[in-house]
Scaffold this active site. Structure first.
Site, PDB file in Angstrom:
ATOM      1  CG  LEU A 150     -24.717   1.814  -4.005  1.00  0.00           C
ATOM      2  CD1 LEU A 150     -25.368   1.617  -5.365  1.00  0.00           C
ATOM      3  CD2 LEU A 150     -25.498   1.090  -2.924  1.00  0.00           C
ATOM      4  N   GLY A 173     -18.808  -3.956  -4.521  1.00  0.00           N
ATOM      5  CA  GLY A 173     -18.343  -4.644  -5.717  1.00  0.00           C
ATOM      6  C   GLY A 173     -16.934  -5.203  -5.590  1.00  0.00           C
ATOM      7  NE  ARG A 211     -14.191  -3.700 -16.320  1.00  0.00           N
ATOM      8  CZ  ARG A 211     -14.632  -2.600 -16.920  1.00  0.00           C
ATOM      9  NH1 ARG A 211     -13.994  -2.093 -17.950  1.00  0.00           N
ATOM     10  NH2 ARG A 211     -15.700  -1.982 -16.452  1.00  0.00           N
ATOM     11  CB  THR A 265     -27.666  -1.045  -7.705  1.00  0.00           C
ATOM     12  OG1 THR A 265     -28.603  -1.194  -8.792  1.00  0.00           O
ATOM     13  CG2 THR A 265     -26.252  -1.085  -8.278  1.00  0.00           C
ATOM     14  CG  ASP A 276     -17.099   2.981  -8.589  1.00  0.00           C
ATOM     15  OD1 ASP A 276     -18.000   3.850  -8.528  1.00  0.00           O
ATOM     16  OD2 ASP A 276     -17.161   2.003  -9.357  1.00  0.00           O
ATOM     17  NE  ARG A 303       7.717  10.545   2.834  1.00  0.00           N
ATOM     18  CZ  ARG A 303       8.425   9.854   3.712  1.00  0.00           C
ATOM     19  NH1 ARG A 303       9.733  10.045   3.817  1.00  0.00           N
ATOM     20  NH2 ARG A 303       7.823   8.989   4.509  1.00  0.00           N
ATOM     21  CE1 TYR A 332      12.710  12.366   4.724  1.00  0.00           C
ATOM     22  CE2 TYR A 332      14.271  11.883   6.483  1.00  0.00           C
ATOM     23  CZ  TYR A 332      12.975  11.905   6.005  1.00  0.00           C
ATOM     24  OH  TYR A 332      11.936  11.491   6.795  1.00  0.00           O
ATOM     25  NE  ARG A 349      36.402  18.972   6.862  1.00  0.00           N
ATOM     26  CZ  ARG A 349      35.682  20.069   7.046  1.00  0.00           C
ATOM     27  NH1 ARG A 349      34.412  19.963   7.378  1.00  0.00           N
ATOM     28  NH2 ARG A 349      36.228  21.264   6.906  1.00  0.00           N
TER      29      ARG A 349
END
Length: 424
Positions: free
Chosen positions: A7, A10, A14, A81, A105, A302, A335, A411
């Protein structure tokens, strides 16, 4: 095989979000995704029907793009339902097996619990089984009313319960297992004679008892598993509960986690024994971390990361879509993305793989072979290969492949102008 009905129609008012409730995420996986995967992992269910309503197109797109054995069924208008389940009737008109019904949910439900639930349904030769839970404070939940022989008599909502019934601590957990052929006729006979004008799924219990069918309830072992999401507060609470479950499993398997309260580890991450996770690390996506590694503090992994044994990922280091072989260190402020890094490599502080071209939108790969040393504050511009044993001088901007055992320096030479400050 068994079919599932999930289900997911919905609105989730909220949540106060434009995103449909069931598409909110924990560790980048949707709530409904957790439910579908728990069902699939039982190995008992071959097809899932996801009932959609609010923003149906978005939910349907997600389901179709991610799950081969799931199909969406529209509920419009949304009349409760019981009405939601009845939307599947045309698809299961000739089905003779069992159907489990779940809410989209409840992301904490596990495949083991669902297996035990279905086993109880089989062991008791039930026609209808309801999952229940024991709550010390059962307020606002429908109460489980049992017969003297332990079978399920009815579910009484709190607003309809008398004083004696309100004292019952066993509540309806909202998951059902049906012998479909026997219970299917109930959905054509449900009534909407209530204040909401809706067709309630719980009414099938009364119907089944009137038909002299076998109706039972199975008590859930861990109440957290039926925690439903109705707000962002609930989402945060469920995220914490899921994470702590994962943390406990890793601790039991020999991983050292210095501060479980500030460490976040996704459910798809594998970690071998004797690895140490320092505080304030966030490990997301699917990863595989070997033995005796050290992660953090303040590291971010990640996803699509493989770390072999004895790798060090230090403080403020971010790693994504990268394989790192054994005895390699990236200790500070680095990184590493879309990279393949060998053994015995040392990555100096402040190094980054520049893997993304914002003009072409292409991400390219950086390959660093064994025994390479990368000086601090280096930029490795992909596509790039640094061959075995090469050294990159500090503050290097590397745009060409570097041969084995070479030294690369980009450099400018240091100039010292004596007395320049006072002259100014």
């Amino acid at each position: 095989m068994i079919k599932s009905i999930i289900l997911a129609a919905g609105k989730g008012t909220r949540m106060k979000s434009e995103t449909p409730k069931v598409l909110h995420t924990i560790f980048d996986k949707t709530l409904v995704g957790y439910v579908i995967e728990a069902v699939n992992k039982t190995g008992l269910v071959d097809e899932n029907f996801v009932i959609v309503g609010h923003q149906a197109e978005r939910v349907e797109e997600f389901i179709n793009n991610n799950y081969d054995n799931a199909k969406t069924v529209l509920q419009s208008p949304q009349l409760g339902t019981g009405h939601a389940v009845s939307m599947v009737l045309p698809y299961l008109n000739d089905f003779e097996g069992e159907v489990i019904i779940l809410c989209g949910d409840t992301p904490l439900i596990t495949e083991q619990t669902l297996k035990e639930f279905i086993e109880t349904h089989h062991d008791k030769k039930s026609d209808l089984t309801v999952m229940s839970a024991i709550f010390e404070n059962p307020a606002n939940y429908g109460r489980i009313i049992r017969n003297n022989d332990g079978s399920l008599n009815s579910i009484v909502e709190e607003k309809d319960a008398n004083t004696e019934q309100k004292a019952i601590k066993e509540i309806n957990a909202g998951i059902y297992c049906l012998n479909w052929a026997k219970i299917k006729p109930a959905f054509g006979q449900l009534k909407s004679n209530n204040a909401q004008g809706e067709y309630y799924l719980t009414d099938i219990i009364k119907w089944a008892n009137e038909q002299k069918l076998k109706v039972n309830a199975h008590i859930l072992k861990n109440n957290e598993e039926i925690f439903g999401i109705n707000s962002k507060t609930h989402l945060a609470e469920a995220s914490r509960m899921l994470n702590q479950r994962i943390i406990r499993n890793h601790l039991d398997n020999g991983v050292t986690i210095i501060d479980p309260l500030t460490t976040w580890i996704s459910p798809e991450t594998e970690i071998e024994a004797d690895t140490v996770i320092y505080p304030s690390c966030y490990i997301n996506g699917k990863n595989k971390i070997g033995k005796n590694c050290k992660i953090g503090p303040f590291a971010h992994i990640r996803g699509d990361v493989v770390l072999e044994d004895n790798v060090k990922i230090g403080n403020f280091v971010e790693v994504k879509k990268t394989t790192i072989k054994s005895h390699t260190n990236a200790c500070h402020l680095t990184y590493l993305g879309d990279a393949e890094i060998g053994s015995n490599v040392n990555i100096g502080a402040g190094t980054i793989t520049a893997n993304y071209n914002p003009l072409t939108k292409v991400k390219s790969k950086t390959v660093i072979k064994d025994n390479v040393k990368i000086g601090s504050n280096s930029v490795l511009v992909a596509p790039l290969t640094i061959e075995e044993g090469a050294n990159i001088g500090a503050v290097g901007v590397i745009t060409k492949n570097i041969p084995a055992w070479a030294l690369a320096i980009t450099r400018a030479p240091l100039k010292i102008l004596e007395g320049w400050v006072k002259k100014g």
